[in-house]
Design a protein around this motif. Structure first.
Motif, short mmCIF file in Angstrom:
data_model
loop_
_atom_site.label_atom_id
_atom_site.label_comp_id
_atom_site.label_asym_id
_atom_site.label_seq_id
_atom_site.Cartn_x
_atom_site.Cartn_y
_atom_site.Cartn_z
N MET A 1 0.81 -1.19 0.00
CA MET A 1 0.00 0.00 0.00
C MET A 1 0.87 1.27 0.00
O MET A 1 0.51 2.25 -0.63
N PHE A 2 1.98 1.23 0.72
CA PHE A 2 2.85 2.42 0.78
C PHE A 2 3.42 2.78 -0.59
O PHE A 2 3.74 3.93 -0.84
N PRO B 1 4.51 7.72 -2.61
CA PRO B 1 5.96 7.88 -2.46
C PRO B 1 6.35 8.82 -1.32
O PRO B 1 7.39 8.62 -0.69
N GLN B 2 5.51 9.80 -1.01
CA GLN B 2 5.83 10.70 0.10
C GLN B 2 5.84 9.96 1.44
O GLN B 2 6.63 10.27 2.33
N VAL B 3 5.00 8.93 1.56
CA VAL B 3 4.99 8.12 2.78
C VAL B 3 6.24 7.25 2.82
O VAL B 3 6.90 7.13 3.86
N THR B 4 6.60 6.64 1.70
CA THR B 4 7.80 5.82 1.63
C THR B 4 9.03 6.63 2.01
O THR B 4 9.88 6.16 2.78
N GLN B 5 9.12 7.87 1.53
CA GLN B 5 10.25 8.74 1.87
C GLN B 5 10.26 9.04 3.37
O GLN B 5 11.32 9.04 4.00
N LEU C 1 1.55 8.27 11.21
CA LEU C 1 1.54 9.26 10.14
C LEU C 1 0.12 9.31 9.58
O LEU C 1 -0.47 8.27 9.32
N THR C 2 -0.42 10.50 9.42
CA THR C 2 -1.78 10.65 8.90
C THR C 2 -1.71 11.22 7.50
O THR C 2 -1.10 12.26 7.27
N GLU D 1 -1.95 13.81 0.94
CA GLU D 1 -1.02 14.73 1.60
C GLU D 1 -0.84 14.33 3.06
O GLU D 1 -1.81 13.99 3.75
N ILE D 2 0.40 14.41 3.53
CA ILE D 2 0.68 14.12 4.92
C ILE D 2 0.20 15.30 5.75
O ILE D 2 0.60 16.44 5.53
N THR D 3 -0.69 15.02 6.71
CA THR D 3 -1.23 16.10 7.53
C THR D 3 -0.74 16.07 8.97
O THR D 3 -0.83 17.08 9.66
N LEU D 4 -0.22 14.94 9.42
CA LEU D 4 0.24 14.83 10.80
C LEU D 4 1.33 13.77 10.87
O LEU D 4 1.17 12.68 10.31
N ILE D 5 2.41 14.08 11.56
CA ILE D 5 3.54 13.16 11.69
C ILE D 5 3.88 12.99 13.16
O ILE D 5 3.99 13.96 13.90
N GLY D 6 4.06 11.72 13.58
CA GLY D 6 4.55 11.44 14.92
C GLY D 6 3.53 11.52 16.04
O GLY D 6 3.89 11.43 17.20
#
Length: 62
Positions: A1-2, A6-10, A20-21, A26-31
């Motif tokens: 799925m990842f 590609p932004q999630v894989t990075q 990670l949300t 688009e990544i909206t929340l990390i950690g």
């Protein structure tokens, strides 16, 4: 799925990025996990804090 994101894989190549949300690609929340307020802002829906008592007077569910 990842592989579809590609932004999630990075981000996964770095340390301490989970949880990670991802919303609409688009990544909206990390950690951190999203709060009730975060979910409301992201979706435009109103979420009730299920941990609150029915007659709650002092919490974020009001």
């Amino acid at each position: 799925m990842f592989q579809n994101y590609p932004q999630v894989t990075q981000m996964l190549e770095k340390k301490d990025v989970l949880p990670l949300t991802l919303v609409d690609g688009e990544i909206t929340l990390i950690g951190d996990y999203p709060t009730v307020e975060d979910l409301t802002e992201i979706t435009g829906l109103s979420f009730q804090n299920l941990g609150c008592e029915e007659d709650c007077q002092d919490c974020s569910c009001q």
